[in-house]
Design a protein around this motif. Structure first.
Motif, mmCIF file in Angstrom:
data_model
loop_
_atom_site.group_PDB
_atom_site.id
_atom_site.type_symbol
_atom_site.label_atom_id
_atom_site.label_comp_id
_atom_site.label_asym_id
_atom_site.label_seq_id
_atom_site.Cartn_x
_atom_site.Cartn_y
_atom_site.Cartn_z
ATOM 1 N N ASN A 21 1.139 1.132 -10.046
ATOM 2 C CA ASN A 21 1.243 0.720 -8.642
ATOM 3 C C ASN A 21 1.906 -0.631 -8.405
ATOM 4 O OD1 ASN A 21 0.178 3.066 -7.705
ATOM 5 N ND2 ASN A 21 -1.832 2.242 -7.201
ATOM 6 N N TYR A 70 3.950 -8.851 1.087
ATOM 7 C CA TYR A 70 3.293 -7.538 1.196
ATOM 8 C C TYR A 70 1.772 -7.690 1.019
ATOM 9 C CZ TYR A 70 1.576 -3.103 -0.777
ATOM 10 O OH TYR A 70 0.834 -1.988 -1.065
ATOM 11 N N GLU A 117 7.350 6.059 -6.527
ATOM 12 C CA GLU A 117 6.484 6.792 -5.590
ATOM 13 C C GLU A 117 6.670 6.171 -4.210
ATOM 14 O OE1 GLU A 117 2.013 8.107 -6.177
ATOM 15 O OE2 GLU A 117 2.078 6.027 -5.524
ATOM 16 N N GLN A 161 5.710 1.330 -6.451
ATOM 17 C CA GLN A 161 4.988 2.218 -7.359
ATOM 18 C C GLN A 161 5.932 3.105 -8.161
ATOM 19 O OE1 GLN A 161 4.615 2.190 -3.993
ATOM 20 N NE2 GLN A 161 2.611 1.315 -3.589
ATOM 21 N N ARG A 168 -9.650 9.178 0.348
ATOM 22 C CA ARG A 168 -9.357 10.086 -0.748
ATOM 23 C C ARG A 168 -9.590 11.533 -0.326
ATOM 24 N NH1 ARG A 168 -6.813 6.599 -2.247
ATOM 25 N NH2 ARG A 168 -6.866 5.407 -4.161
ATOM 26 N N PRO A 214 -6.432 11.233 -5.456
ATOM 27 C CA PRO A 214 -5.600 10.181 -4.871
ATOM 28 C C PRO A 214 -4.723 10.678 -3.717
ATOM 29 C CG PRO A 214 -4.659 10.940 -6.928
ATOM 30 C CD PRO A 214 -5.985 11.616 -6.802
ATOM 31 N N VAL A 215 -4.404 9.773 -2.788
ATOM 32 C CA VAL A 215 -3.567 10.155 -1.642
ATOM 33 C C VAL A 215 -2.179 9.527 -1.686
ATOM 34 C CG1 VAL A 215 -5.561 10.476 -0.113
ATOM 35 C CG2 VAL A 215 -4.417 8.239 -0.194
ATOM 36 N N GLY A 216 -2.008 8.492 -2.553
ATOM 37 C CA GLY A 216 -0.755 7.726 -2.569
ATOM 38 C C GLY A 216 0.474 8.608 -2.733
ATOM 39 N N PHE A 267 1.150 10.526 0.560
ATOM 40 C CA PHE A 267 1.718 9.735 1.656
ATOM 41 C C PHE A 267 3.122 9.206 1.313
ATOM 42 C CE2 PHE A 267 -2.756 8.815 3.310
ATOM 43 C CZ PHE A 267 -2.573 9.559 4.463
ATOM 44 N N LEU A 268 3.274 8.700 0.078
ATOM 45 C CA LEU A 268 4.525 7.999 -0.240
ATOM 46 C C LEU A 268 5.593 8.913 -0.828
ATOM 47 C CD1 LEU A 268 3.025 4.700 -1.726
ATOM 48 C CD2 LEU A 268 3.733 5.131 0.609
ATOM 49 N N PRO A 323 4.247 -1.953 5.578
ATOM 50 C CA PRO A 323 3.393 -0.869 6.041
ATOM 51 C C PRO A 323 2.131 -1.406 6.725
ATOM 52 C CG PRO A 323 3.142 -1.155 3.660
ATOM 53 C CD PRO A 323 4.230 -2.089 4.101
ATOM 54 N N ARG A 339 -5.053 1.277 8.417
ATOM 55 C CA ARG A 339 -4.785 2.729 8.313
ATOM 56 C C ARG A 339 -6.125 3.471 8.301
ATOM 57 N NH1 ARG A 339 -1.158 1.124 3.959
ATOM 58 N NH2 ARG A 339 -2.318 2.278 2.384
ATOM 59 N N HIS A 351 -7.374 -3.988 -6.730
ATOM 60 C CA HIS A 351 -6.722 -2.967 -5.881
ATOM 61 C C HIS A 351 -6.566 -3.580 -4.490
ATOM 62 C CE1 HIS A 351 -5.764 0.976 -4.259
ATOM 63 N NE2 HIS A 351 -5.832 1.528 -5.468
ATOM 64 N N HIS A 392 -3.885 -6.211 -5.138
ATOM 65 C CA HIS A 392 -2.689 -5.414 -5.441
ATOM 66 C C HIS A 392 -2.092 -5.735 -6.804
ATOM 67 C CE1 HIS A 392 -2.394 -3.279 -1.591
ATOM 68 N NE2 HIS A 392 -2.930 -4.381 -1.096
ATOM 69 N N PHE A 439 -3.445 -3.926 -9.452
ATOM 70 C CA PHE A 439 -3.555 -2.582 -10.013
ATOM 71 C C PHE A 439 -3.582 -2.629 -11.547
ATOM 72 C CE2 PHE A 439 -1.417 -2.203 -5.857
ATOM 73 C CZ PHE A 439 -2.342 -1.431 -5.190
HETATM 74 P P1 AMP Z 1 -3.613 5.201 -3.352
HETATM 75 O O1 AMP Z 1 -3.449 6.520 -4.021
HETATM 76 O O2 AMP Z 1 -4.140 5.294 -1.947
HETATM 77 O O3 AMP Z 1 -4.382 4.206 -4.188
HETATM 78 O O4 AMP Z 1 -2.176 4.590 -3.197
HETATM 79 C C1 AMP Z 1 -1.374 4.201 -4.253
HETATM 80 C C2 AMP Z 1 -0.472 3.112 -3.749
HETATM 81 O O5 AMP Z 1 0.210 3.521 -2.578
HETATM 82 C C3 AMP Z 1 -1.188 1.836 -3.357
HETATM 83 O O6 AMP Z 1 -0.326 0.789 -3.675
HETATM 84 C C4 AMP Z 1 -1.376 1.962 -1.864
HETATM 85 O O7 AMP Z 1 -1.492 0.716 -1.219
HETATM 86 C C5 AMP Z 1 -0.094 2.682 -1.466
HETATM 87 N N1 AMP Z 1 -0.251 3.556 -0.287
HETATM 88 C C6 AMP Z 1 -1.046 4.647 -0.182
HETATM 89 N N2 AMP Z 1 -0.933 5.217 1.023
HETATM 90 C C7 AMP Z 1 -0.046 4.487 1.709
HETATM 91 C C8 AMP Z 1 0.504 4.559 3.028
HETATM 92 N N3 AMP Z 1 0.151 5.517 3.887
HETATM 93 N N4 AMP Z 1 1.387 3.601 3.385
HETATM 94 C C9 AMP Z 1 1.748 2.629 2.533
HETATM 95 N N5 AMP Z 1 1.278 2.508 1.286
HETATM 96 C C10 AMP Z 1 0.393 3.418 0.876
#
Ligand code: AMP
Ligand code: SFD
Length: 622
Positions: A62, A80, A126, A130, A247, A254-256, A259-260, A293, A299, A386, A430, A432
């Motif tokens: 990340n 950021y 990603e 990331q 989540r 994970p959602v990253g 979304f990304l 973002p 969010r 994180h 951040h 990670f």
């Molecule tokens: P996560 O899986 O939520 O831990 O996300 C992995 C990385 O993507 C982290 O650096 C998060 O801050 C970033 N991230 C996740 N969702 C979003 C989003 N909707 N907009 C911007 N950054 C995101």
């Protein structure tokens, strides 16, 4: 507990923990120690190949800044992080990690971690920061390098660190016990680096009996870093800044990537995109409400508003994202292939780091290309590496930190000889996995320097060590002495078992400190009541009993969590505003205040058994 053998280990640099930060520390410390003829020792409560947050693997790195590739600058990263934390960040610490993190990522690749590349050989991103990886074996790769650097004889696994040793205000070691053998360990060192991760199960998890203890954050990390630094007398920062990830519901996938990478939307039960329909709410949280973002907590907040309004469930629109991405390919044969690739990437994202989510998809016949999946906000965690920020207040890098932030080698806490990295150091979110490894390297280099410059150690009082041994092993004594008083060993007037204690702690935090059941909302009145109940719980912690070594570990995990909980409640109470809606909301102070754009720090004074709370100024380096 006379049968316990006391094992004494004398070393120069002691690394506590075996996770990402500790593995980085091991590699770096070994290098500098060799040059200076010093010994480095590492202690992990588990087995390094599968310990800590990265145990199951990860699907992305990340933090990668890409400075050399001209993708971003260190300043971009600092901005950021500052924005994502609603203005509260130690820019010097973030910049120090950001300027070195790329080299760490290149080391991972050299050690064998597969990072995705495109047809031109460039890393596949990603998002902006990331990188995608095949990360099932991420921790094994990183641990192997650390072990090779240190030598097996200098690594102690399955030894649970319990308490710091402090003499004349200097940290000179740690004590703990083996979770497999009847051994009490005393590690004596010239410099000590705390890297024992963050904390989970301080709050009641969403999972009840059906999946008791399941959480996003790994159950193995239980607040040891916070406890160790607090008890050593270190000033702590951002103890109020918990992290609440969103989540996939129930299995915490994970959602990253969604979304990304897949550019997915999340919508409420009515099909509305809450990031659009609740957009005006962002006005209230300006200037951070206007940045891109949108900060992670905001969010969350926009989503929570819909949940509280009864507009759930919230869905990740996987089917829509996959359809959109494949529809962009015009050739039908290629489109079919693209669809297959997207499906396998979706499954791999889970299989790389949250296998249970793939199992849940399989068990519920979920085809991500056919129907959406529910997402939800998790219970609160403490993970300063994180998007939370809790941890020790550490000295900044001499070349870029404002002088008010410099009192010793980089990453030394306010206690002489005690260093912190990863989740253990605060106000530098951040990081990670990659940034934590990097910060471990930075802190270890400093720790070696400290050990070289401070070779003579204060004498360690043996009576003090004996007292620690007695207290740490007492739960087993208590069980042995009183187990016959009742027929059911769980119900006994003389002791409390760790599981019962844990439930009490979690219920208390959930109801009074803004857990899931109160929609993350609390107030001065609730916190004061919570602190009163916590005081009684702490008194009862003296009566915790353990039948086995494993249970003894559970006892101490809970005591560690209790101190994390106390510092958290005290700091939420101290911060007279709401700054991170979506992480927690103070119903009696519902707004952000300009005069609270400061760090909220706390220090525990063991002699007086008192906490001191203080504001610290935010100094920008750009
Ligand atoms: P996560 O899986 O939520 O831990 O996300 C992995 C990385 O993507 C982290 O650096 C998060 O801050 C970033 N991230 C996740 N969702 C979003 C989003 N909707 N907009 C911007 N950054 C995101
Ligand atoms: O995206 C004792 N993180 C992610 N980082 C990424 O770079 N990419 C991702 O894909 C990530 N995802 C993710 C992440 C975290 C989690 C929990 C999940 C998913 C499910 C964040 C990183 O993992 C995190 O920042 C770092 O691991 C932090 O490093 P560090 O070293 O601060 O903590 P650790 O790795 O958990 O290690 C802790 C060690 O301490 C040991 N320990 N040892 C002795 N005595 C005690 N009492 C101890 N208590 C603990 C542990 O055994 C461990 O070795 S994403 O989904 O967010």
């Amino acid at each position: 507990m006379a049968k316990f053998e006391t094992v004494e280990v004398q070393t120069d640099v002691l690394i506590l923990g075996g996770g990402m930060a500790a593995c980085g520390a091991a590699v770096e410390a070994a290098y500098w120690a060799k040059k200076n003829g010093l010994k480095v020792t590492l202690v992990d409560k588990a087995c390094m190949e599968r310990s800590g947050a990265v145990a199951m693997g990860l699907s992305a790195i990340n933090q990668y800044v890409g400075v050399k590739d001209g993708q971003n600058t260190v300043k971009d990263y600092v901005e950021y992080v500052r924005n994502d934390l609603m203005g509260i960040t130690r820019e010097d610490l973030v910049a120090n990690i950001a300027r070195h993190v790329d080299s760490t990522v290149h080391l991972f690749e050299k050690w064998g971690l597969p990072i995705w590349t495109d047809e031109k050989g460039a890393y596949v991103h990603e998002g902006r920061w990331q990188l995608m990886i095949n990360g099932e074996s991420y921790k094994i790769v990183v641990a192997e390098a650390a072990k090779n650097a240190l030598g097996a004889e200098n690594v102690y696994e399955r030894v649970f660190i319990t308490e710091p040793i402090v003499e004349n205000g200097r940290c000179v070691g740690a004590v703990g016990f083996s979770t497999r053998e009847e051994k009490f360990y005393v590690f004596k060192a010239k410099a000590v680096l705390a890297a024992m991760g963050g904390a989970v199960h301080v709050f009641k998890p969403r999972s009840g009996g059906e999946g008791l203890g399941r959480s996003w954050y790994p159950p193995f990390n239980s607040g040891a870093s916070a406890y160790f630094t607090i008890k050593a007398g270190a000033e702590m920062t951002c103890q109020e800044v918990r992290f609440i990830p969103v989540r996939f519901k129930d299995a915490y996938g994970p959602v990253g990537a969604w979304f990304l990478l897949f550019k997915s939307r999340a919508t409420n039960g009515l099909g509305e995109d809450y990031m659009q329909t609740n957009k005006t709410e962002l006005e209230k949280w300006k200037p951070y409400g206007a940045v891109k973002p949108v900060p992670a907590n905001l969010r969350n907040w926009l989503m929570m508003l819909d949940v509280m309004a009864g507009k759930g469930p919230i869905f990740m629109r996987t089917e829509e994202a996959i359809e959109k991405l494949s529809a962009a390919v015009s050739d039908p044969k290629e489109r079919k292939k693209k669809l297959k690739d997207l499906e396998s990437e979706a499954w791999e994202d889970f299989l790389d780091m949250t296998i249970s989510q793939a199992i849940l998809w399989a068990a519920t016949d979920t085809m991500p290309e056919e129907r959406p999946s529910e997402i939800a906000a998790c219970e609160p965690y403490f993970i300063g590496s994180h998007s939370g920020a809790s941890g020790a207040w550490v000295s900044g890098p001499e070349d870029i930190a404002p002088k008010q932030y410099c009192w010793g080698p980089a990453n030394m806490t306010t206690v002489k000889g005690l260093f912190a990295a990863g989740d253990a150091s605060g106000a530098s979110s951040h990081k990670f996995s990659s940034g934590s490894h990097t910060e471990g390297r930075i802190a270890a280099k400093s720790a070696v320097r400290f050990a070289v410059e401070n070779p003579s150690m204060p004498a360690i009082d043996n009576a003090k060590i004996e007292k620690l041994r007695e207290r740490i092993l007492r739960p087993m004594e208590l069980f042995e002495t009183h187990k016959g008083a009742t027929t059911d060993p769980d119900v006994n007037p003389n002791y409390i078992r760790p599981k019962q204690y844990l439930f009490r702690l979690q219920k208390l935090m959930d109801e009074y400190a803004g857990g899931v059941s109160t929609n993350f909302t609390t107030s001065e009145k609730l916190l004061n009541k919570g602190l009163e109940l916590l005081k009684a719980l702490k008194e009862d912690s003296e009566k915790l009993a353990a039948e086995t070594l494993h249970e003894l570990m559970r006892v101490w995990e809970n005591i560690h969590r209790t101190w994390q909980a106390e510092s958290h409640m005290r700091t939420i109470l101290f911060r007279d505003e709401t700054r991170w809606p979506g992480y927690y909301f103070r119903s009696d102070r519902p707004q952000m205040k300009e005069d609270w754009k400061v760090f909220a720090n706390c220090t525990y004074n063991p002699e007086k058994n008192e906490w001191e709370m203080k504001k610290r100024e935010i100094l920008s380096i750009y």
